[in-house]
Write an enzyme that holds these catalytic residues in place. Sequence first.
Site, short mmCIF file in Angstrom:
data_model
loop_
_atom_site.label_atom_id
_atom_site.label_comp_id
_atom_site.label_asym_id
_atom_site.label_seq_id
_atom_site.Cartn_x
_atom_site.Cartn_y
_atom_site.Cartn_z
N SER A 95 0.84 -1.19 0.00
CA SER A 95 0.00 0.00 0.00
C SER A 95 0.89 1.25 0.00
CB SER A 95 -0.95 -0.04 1.19
OG SER A 95 -2.00 0.88 1.02
N ASP A 121 -9.84 -3.40 -5.75
CA ASP A 121 -9.24 -2.62 -4.66
C ASP A 121 -9.66 -1.16 -4.76
OD1 ASP A 121 -7.65 -1.36 -2.79
OD2 ASP A 121 -5.79 -2.31 -3.41
N HIS A 146 -8.09 -4.81 -1.70
CA HIS A 146 -6.87 -4.31 -1.06
C HIS A 146 -6.26 -5.31 -0.09
CE1 HIS A 146 -4.23 -0.93 -0.22
NE2 HIS A 146 -4.36 -1.15 1.08
#
Length: 697
Positions: A549, A635, A670
Amino acid sequence: MSIFNHLPAAPVAPKKPVTDTRHGITRTDDYAWLRADNWQAMFKDPSILDPEIRKHLEAENAYMKAAMADTEALQKQLFAEMKGRIKEDDSSVPVKDGPFAYGTFFVTGGEQPRYFRIPRDGGARTVLLDGDKEGAGKAYFRLAGIDHTSDHSRGLWGYDDKGSEYYTLRVRDLSTGEDLEDIIENTGGGGAWAPDGKSFFYTVLDDNHRPSKIFHHIVGTPQSDDRLVYEEEDPGFFMGVGGSMLDDFIYIDIHDHETSEYLLIPTSDLNATPQMVSARETGLEYSMTEGGDVFYILTNADGAKDFKIMQTPVDKPGRENWTDVVPHTPGRLIISHMAFARHLVWLERENGLPQIKIRDRRSGEEHAIAFAEEAYSLGLSGAGEYDTDVIRFSYSSMTTPSQLYDYDMATRERTLLKTQEVPSGHNIDDYVTRRVMAPSWDGAEVPVTLLYRKDTPLDGSAPCLLYGYGAYGISIPAGFNTNCLSLADRGFVYAIAHIRGGKDKGFQWYEDGKMEKKTNTFNDFIAAADYLNQQKFTSYPNIVAEGGSAGGMLMGAIANMAPEKFKGIIAAVPFVDVLNTMLDDTLPLTPPEWPEWGNPIESRAAYERMAAYSPYDNVAEKPYPAILALGGLTDPRVTYWEPAKWVAKLREKTTGSEPILMKTNMDAGHGGASGRFQRLEEIAFEYAFAIKVAGKM
């Protein structure tokens, strides 16, 4: 020479140049076409993805599979090791709440948790929610948990079956186990029951995946009849709703990364207009917990950079009535707080290590729960009831399995409830955990937590997986992780760099790694690699870097800045197309993220700053190490096209022989796969890449 031999031809993404001019500066993006124009609808129905984009992603997956084909046996072995360290039929220690105690358990072979309750003082277990049953037949399924009413008659539970984090809420009769007809769509994943159990409050996500509205739902009525309670007009703010432990108030929590605002609804009048506590003021953060006749407020007001705790009367909560209870101490960061009938409790961090502090509300006497290891992790879970002297916390270190304790705040006695089992065996004495300090470019001391076997040679020959994040003030705990033992047992040094951008050394550590100081994050990580190389814990040719991320942005940045210092890089759901994303105010997280990175739409300085470090924009002709990028099709946080575009450009520009690989999970978002064993398979894949790159297969 590359260790990836006999590979097929890598996919080549066609170039379709798109130009964009801001602040008089024109950029060209050859791979902008990989961003689906219909992304909002695609998140809810992935089947409508543009066929050309799908074809490219699938070609990348096929190439990745070919490159990693010789690791399939290793992946299975790693998975078996990791699975063998998990107690498959594990169960939590139930938390007491009224006549019952609530907990979760897994069954052998099960992917999802099951929620249960038992009579308060023990007895037969009643399953309230079976995650395996609810998720049967779905490629992706994630539960949002279940929240019971005050009278314990009903439960509110939620699920996401796309990976897009749009949760559906259901209401369950806890006496029969049957769901009522209520179906609430497109929510943030939870809600807050009114005390009578006949209604609840919840947050709805808009088409751009932002929590923009709070609604009040009456059980037994359609969602279309729900009353709008509050609408947030500013797309730059997150919003959530919750209830107080005493059932006196519904909290509406509005915040971005640097500013807070709370609204209160008294449960004595559910139709009341929400009352503001303190209006949002840029830079002022606060959070609230109820303490009977007062609210306790954790805040950075009055220059309390590392936060302090204040109190205010429940009937007069405005800021003009806030008074100090736990004063600000520079360098001691107060992370969270809880209030109970006779005690105030908070979790703090000082010198990089956490401790739990307890204050007697009557006498003002304070004491701490602390531990002596060089690096460790604490978790404060508190209690399910207000009128109690007993709270719960967890403790672990890189070598010590998690231990769960009940702690009596009055007698100061701790009771060990559970020690994490490692069925395949774990000898603490076989491993070493250390905390070392790596000097960064400006003299800042960067903490690095290490785990390795005692017999690992520290002569530079050991491979190393170096992990980093460094954003949003998130601290990476030095807790027990059974998965990384598979690396340590293969001679790896497993390292976590606690770099600026997190709050590992206080709030200033966070501020020194954001906005105009963002490059400190990248330099700190490189400094950690330099130190490990200099001290011969490992050496540059043996270091594999990993981050996900915002930590994926870190991976992209260090790949551009110092590719020669890393043998390989694993970038999970990497935020690498920073400038384009921050220029696209339709994306879910863009406006709320401007306080973290800057607003390049309005500010030329922010634009130029991001343009100088954005990984995608700074890919250049140089020899990049082997890179593995991981993405999720649905995501909403880091969209799939960020790693897709980055990989396409890396492959075009690299002058080296190492492959650039990408794996897109076509059924997840995600967080990756939703099942506990599915997630282990993903970790085994990542570790197999690291082991292969390090030449240790």
